[in-house]
Write a protein that holds these residues in place. Structure first.
Motif, PDB file in Angstrom:
ATOM      1  N   GLY A 230      45.074  44.301  36.127  1.00  5.00           N
ATOM      2  CA  GLY A 230      43.978  45.029  35.493  1.00  5.00           C
ATOM      3  C   GLY A 230      43.389  46.082  36.421  1.00  5.00           C
ATOM      4  O   GLY A 230      43.717  46.139  37.610  1.00  5.00           O
TER       5      GLY A 230
ATOM      6  N   GLY B 125      41.300  47.727  39.019  1.00  4.10           N
ATOM      7  CA  GLY B 125      40.533  47.183  40.147  1.00  4.10           C
ATOM      8  C   GLY B 125      41.058  45.866  40.670  1.00  4.10           C
ATOM      9  O   GLY B 125      40.450  45.261  41.565  1.00  4.10           O
ATOM     10  N   SER B 126      42.201  45.423  40.193  1.00  3.62           N
ATOM     11  CA  SER B 126      42.730  44.127  40.661  1.00  3.62           C
ATOM     12  C   SER B 126      43.280  44.220  42.086  1.00  3.62           C
ATOM     13  O   SER B 126      43.545  43.198  42.718  1.00  3.62           O
ATOM     14  N   GLY B 127      43.491  45.446  42.593  1.00  6.51           N
ATOM     15  CA  GLY B 127      43.954  45.615  43.977  1.00  6.51           C
ATOM     16  C   GLY B 127      45.397  46.079  44.099  1.00  6.51           C
ATOM     17  O   GLY B 127      45.982  46.007  45.183  1.00  6.51           O
ATOM     18  N   LYS B 128      45.952  46.622  43.028  1.00  3.05           N
ATOM     19  CA  LYS B 128      47.348  47.083  43.048  1.00  3.05           C
ATOM     20  C   LYS B 128      47.591  48.119  44.153  1.00  3.05           C
ATOM     21  O   LYS B 128      48.506  47.981  44.966  1.00  3.05           O
TER      22      LYS B 128
ATOM     23  N   ARG C 105      52.178  50.721  31.400  1.00  6.20           N
ATOM     24  CA  ARG C 105      50.888  50.250  30.886  1.00  6.20           C
ATOM     25  C   ARG C 105      51.000  49.762  29.448  1.00  6.20           C
ATOM     26  O   ARG C 105      50.114  49.088  28.951  1.00  6.20           O
TER      27      ARG C 105
ATOM     28  N   GLU D 152      35.321  40.199  38.733  1.00  7.98           N
ATOM     29  CA  GLU D 152      35.703  40.674  40.070  1.00  7.98           C
ATOM     30  C   GLU D 152      36.254  42.108  39.980  1.00  7.98           C
ATOM     31  O   GLU D 152      35.950  42.960  40.825  1.00  7.98           O
TER      32      GLU D 152
ATOM     33  N   ARG E 198      34.718  45.429  41.850  1.00  4.46           N
ATOM     34  CA  ARG E 198      35.515  46.256  42.765  1.00  4.46           C
ATOM     35  C   ARG E 198      35.520  47.719  42.320  1.00  4.46           C
ATOM     36  O   ARG E 198      35.381  48.626  43.137  1.00  4.46           O
TER      37      ARG E 198
ATOM     38  N   ARG F 265      33.998  51.230  44.180  1.00  9.02           N
ATOM     39  CA  ARG F 265      35.132  51.929  44.806  1.00  9.02           C
ATOM     40  C   ARG F 265      34.727  53.260  45.444  1.00  9.02           C
ATOM     41  O   ARG F 265      35.209  53.616  46.504  1.00  9.02           O
TER      42      ARG F 265
ATOM     43  N   ARG G 257      36.371  58.867  41.155  1.00 11.93           N
ATOM     44  CA  ARG G 257      37.248  58.882  39.977  1.00 11.93           C
ATOM     45  C   ARG G 257      36.427  58.985  38.691  1.00 11.93           C
ATOM     46  O   ARG G 257      35.389  58.343  38.563  1.00 11.93           O
TER      47      ARG G 257
ATOM     48  N   ARG H  76      38.889  50.315  29.601  1.00  9.89           N
ATOM     49  CA  ARG H  76      40.149  50.050  30.329  1.00  9.89           C
ATOM     50  C   ARG H  76      40.506  48.564  30.265  1.00  9.89           C
ATOM     51  O   ARG H  76      41.687  48.201  30.161  1.00  9.89           O
TER      52      ARG H  76
ATOM     53  N   THR I  31      40.241  37.922  50.181  1.00  9.73           N
ATOM     54  CA  THR I  31      40.171  39.183  50.929  1.00  9.73           C
ATOM     55  C   THR I  31      41.505  39.921  50.781  1.00  9.73           C
ATOM     56  O   THR I  31      42.515  39.322  50.364  1.00  9.73           O
TER      57      THR I  31
HETATM   58  N1  LIG Z   1      41.139  41.646  47.780  1.00  4.17           N
HETATM   59  C1  LIG Z   1      40.130  42.510  47.693  1.00  4.17           C
HETATM   60  N2  LIG Z   1      38.865  42.117  47.894  1.00  4.17           N
HETATM   61  C2  LIG Z   1      37.832  42.986  47.785  1.00  4.17           C
HETATM   62  N3  LIG Z   1      37.980  44.299  47.468  1.00  4.17           N
HETATM   63  C3  LIG Z   1      39.223  44.736  47.239  1.00  4.17           C
HETATM   64  C4  LIG Z   1      40.353  43.883  47.332  1.00  4.17           C
HETATM   65  N4  LIG Z   1      41.461  44.607  47.068  1.00  4.17           N
HETATM   66  C5  LIG Z   1      41.042  45.854  46.804  1.00  4.17           C
HETATM   67  N5  LIG Z   1      39.704  45.943  46.924  1.00  4.17           N
HETATM   68  C6  LIG Z   1      38.864  47.117  46.686  1.00  4.17           C
HETATM   69  O1  LIG Z   1      38.665  47.176  45.278  1.00  4.17           O
HETATM   70  C7  LIG Z   1      38.777  48.503  44.810  1.00  4.17           C
HETATM   71  C8  LIG Z   1      39.925  48.565  43.800  1.00  4.17           C
HETATM   72  O2  LIG Z   1      41.150  48.337  44.490  1.00  4.17           O
HETATM   73  P1  LIG Z   1      42.442  49.181  44.127  1.00  4.17           P
HETATM   74  O3  LIG Z   1      42.091  50.619  44.056  1.00  4.17           O
HETATM   75  O4  LIG Z   1      43.507  48.766  45.059  1.00  4.17           O
HETATM   76  O5  LIG Z   1      42.726  48.589  42.669  1.00  4.17           O
HETATM   77  P2  LIG Z   1      43.761  49.042  41.578  1.00  4.17           P
HETATM   78  O6  LIG Z   1      44.312  47.807  40.971  1.00  4.17           O
HETATM   79  O7  LIG Z   1      44.717  50.022  42.142  1.00  4.17           O
HETATM   80  O8  LIG Z   1      42.804  49.739  40.526  1.00  4.17           O
HETATM   81  P3  LIG Z   1      43.118  50.889  39.462  1.00  4.17           P
HETATM   82  O9  LIG Z   1      43.963  50.309  38.401  1.00  4.17           O
HETATM   83  O10 LIG Z   1      41.760  51.243  38.933  1.00  4.17           O
HETATM   84  O11 LIG Z   1      43.768  52.025  40.196  1.00  4.17           O
HETATM   85  C9  LIG Z   1      38.959  49.381  46.043  1.00  4.17           C
HETATM   86  O12 LIG Z   1      37.720  49.887  46.453  1.00  4.17           O
HETATM   87  C10 LIG Z   1      39.526  48.413  47.090  1.00  4.17           C
HETATM   88  O13 LIG Z   1      39.165  48.793  48.396  1.00  4.17           O
END
Ligand SMILES: Nc1ncnc2c1ncn2[C@@H]1O[C@H](COP(=O)(O)OP(=O)(O)OP(=O)(O)O)[C@@H](O)[C@H]1O
Ligand SMILES: Nc1ccn([C@H]2C[C@H](O)[C@@H](COP(=O)(O)O)O2)c(=O)n1
Ligand SMILES: [Mg+2]
Length: 197
Positions: A21, A23-26, A100, A128, A132, A136, A140, A151, A180
């Motif tokens: 999803g 902000g999941s951290g991809k 997607r 969560e 995040r 960020r 964006r 989204r 983390t």
């Molecule tokens: N494990 C984590 N714990 C806390 N914050 C995190 C973690 N991983 C990523 N973040 C932070 O959360 C935010 C979202 O991370 P990231 O951009 O990697 O997500 P994404 O899945 O690529 O989102 P999107 O689909 O919106 O591009 C960033 O600010 C990042 O620094």
């Protein structure tokens, strides 16, 4: 099992789709995987944002779709990915934030002509992800609560079925994205360490 099925005698590129999803951290995890395992990291969202900022004929349309939390027509995204794959000089790819929806998936198979070897799915609770994204701070157009709600709905309605499709094919590695950045990366490491490519 999944990872060790990849062998070194291959002509096709090694493709990893990275899903989860908003902000999941991809993106965060892809940077670490790419550094550690020498993959090329191609973010579909980044390619679309570059296209949006480059005054291309599709720029305004891409901006409006991203702001609405919707999905850009597949032909545009897949052609950006195809060009990036061909110009990368690498043969191992992390394709971040793609496919997607079903249309993305089918267009990639048709235009690029390959299926992913593995699909990483970063599984993260909604609250969560919202936290995040709202923290960020990268400017964006979609990092606001209204777009984020849309989204999340698009993710559940259109992206989860794609993950289910690849699960049924035994290609999905589901990673618990809570913890983390380094704790999550510890869970990702064994997937790539086991690959023989
Ligand atoms: N494990 C984590 N714990 C806390 N914050 C995190 C973690 N991983 C990523 N973040 C932070 O959360 C935010 C979202 O991370 P990231 O951009 O990697 O997500 P994404 O899945 O690529 O989102 P999107 O689909 O919106 O591009 C960033 O600010 C990042 O620094
Ligand atoms: N396959 C894709 C990837 C991204 N987009 C658009 C819509 C997303 O909300 C936005 C941001 O992507 P992210 O950086 O979160 O991966 O970009 C799309 O239409 N199709
Ligand atoms: Mg991202």
């Amino acid at each position: 099992k999944l990872a060790t099925e990849a062998t070194s005698n291959r002509c096709n590129p090694f493709i990893t789709f990275v899903l989860g999803g908003p902000g999941s951290g991809k993106g965060t995890q892809c940077v670490k995987i790419a550094e550690t395992f020498r993959f090329a990291h191609l973010s579909a969202g980044d390619l679309l944002r570059e296209e949006m900022s480059s005054n291309s004929e599709n720029g305004t349309m891409i901006h409006d779709i991203i702001k609405e939390g919707k999905i850009v027509p597949s032909e545009i995204t897949v052609n950006l990915l195809r060009k990036a794959i061909h110009s990368s000089g690498n043969h191992k790819f992390l394709i971040d934030g793609f496919p997607r929806n079903e249309e993305n998936r089918i267009a990639f198979e048709r235009i690029v002509g390959v299926e992913p070897d593995i699909v990483l799915f970063f599984d993260c609770p909604e609250e969560e992800m919202v936290k995040r994204v709202l923290n960020r701070n990268q400017g964006r157009v979609d990092d606001n609560i209204d777009t984020m709600k849309k989204r999340l709905e698009v993710f559940k309605k259109l992206n989860l079925p794609v993950i289910d499709y690849y699960s049924a094919k035994g290609k999905v590695c589901k990673i618990n994205a809570v913890g983390t950045v380094n704790e999550v990366f510890e869970k990702v490491l064994p997937v790539f360490a086991a690959l023989r490519i």
